[in-house]
Design a protein around this motif. Structure first.
Motif, PDB file in Angstrom:
ATOM      1  N   PHE A   6      -6.145   8.148   6.823  1.00  0.00           N
ATOM      2  CA  PHE A   6      -5.695   7.009   6.027  1.00  0.00           C
ATOM      3  C   PHE A   6      -6.509   5.751   6.293  1.00  0.00           C
ATOM      4  N   CYS A   9      -7.254   3.299   3.446  1.00  0.00           N
ATOM      5  CA  CYS A   9      -6.033   2.697   2.907  1.00  0.00           C
ATOM      6  C   CYS A   9      -5.470   1.660   3.893  1.00  0.00           C
ATOM      7  N   CYS A  13      -5.007  -2.241   2.966  1.00  0.00           N
ATOM      8  CA  CYS A  13      -3.715  -2.915   3.123  1.00  0.00           C
ATOM      9  C   CYS A  13      -3.838  -4.157   4.003  1.00  0.00           C
ATOM     10  N   CYS A  50       2.201  -4.841   2.665  1.00  0.00           N
ATOM     11  CA  CYS A  50       0.895  -4.286   3.034  1.00  0.00           C
ATOM     12  C   CYS A  50       0.785  -4.077   4.540  1.00  0.00           C
ATOM     13  N   CYS A  72       3.689   3.361   0.782  1.00  0.00           N
ATOM     14  CA  CYS A  72       2.452   3.112   0.033  1.00  0.00           C
ATOM     15  C   CYS A  72       2.686   3.162  -1.471  1.00  0.00           C
ATOM     16  N   CYS A 105      -6.293  -2.560  -3.243  1.00  0.00           N
ATOM     17  CA  CYS A 105      -5.256  -2.003  -2.374  1.00  0.00           C
ATOM     18  C   CYS A 105      -4.348  -1.052  -3.158  1.00  0.00           C
ATOM     19  N   GLU A 108      -6.124   2.224  -3.504  1.00  0.00           N
ATOM     20  CA  GLU A 108      -6.139   2.970  -2.235  1.00  0.00           C
ATOM     21  C   GLU A 108      -4.765   3.574  -1.940  1.00  0.00           C
ATOM     22  N   CYS A 109      -3.714   2.798  -2.189  1.00  0.00           N
ATOM     23  CA  CYS A 109      -2.360   3.306  -1.925  1.00  0.00           C
ATOM     24  C   CYS A 109      -2.009   4.464  -2.857  1.00  0.00           C
ATOM     25  N   MET A 112      -3.768   7.445  -1.587  1.00  0.00           N
ATOM     26  CA  MET A 112      -3.128   7.938  -0.366  1.00  0.00           C
ATOM     27  C   MET A 112      -1.890   8.760  -0.700  1.00  0.00           C
TER      28      MET A 112
END
Length: 123
Positions: A6, A9, A13, A50, A72, A105, A108-109, A112
């Protein structure tokens, strides 16, 4: 270790939390603070979530990874909302930068969590 996968991510964050705090502080120093109240509020919520998401990813194990994924998923949602609010104020460089960081972000979340991952939905 589960948290190592991760890394990007977690970084996104933490970057987003920092940028949201910077932007909220800059908004507080603008002439018409009242017009930025909603922006400041959501930036602070976004920063908090975050940071919490990054912490949960760093702590996660194979048995607890689902908690990080649930956070997330919520983090992606609030980042998108924060970006949309900041984009209303892109004449201010700090809001423009914050919106871009929030969008990154959120991406990325979402990555994830994964498109097919089950995320708990409250009853």
């Amino acid at each position: 270790m589960t948290h190592e996968k991760f890394g990007s991510c977690i970084d996104a964050c933490l970057d987003c939390a920092t940028e949201c705090e910077r932007c909220a502080t800059a908004c507080l120093n603008e002439k018409d603070v009242a017009a930025l109240a909603k922006c400041i509020e959501i930036e602070r919520y976004c920063a908090d979530l975050c940071r919490m998401s990054a912490t949960f990813m760093a702590r996660s194990s194979a048995d607890t990874e689902h908690y990080a994924k649930e956070l997330c998923a919520l983090c992606a949602h609030i980042c998108e909302d924060c970006a949309a609010e900041c984009e209303k104020h892109t004449a201010m460089a700090h809001c423009k930068a914050c919106a871009a960081t929030c969008r990154k972000c959120a991406q990325e979340c979402k990555a994830m969590v994964g498109e097919n991952a089950h995320v708990h939905q409250p009853a």
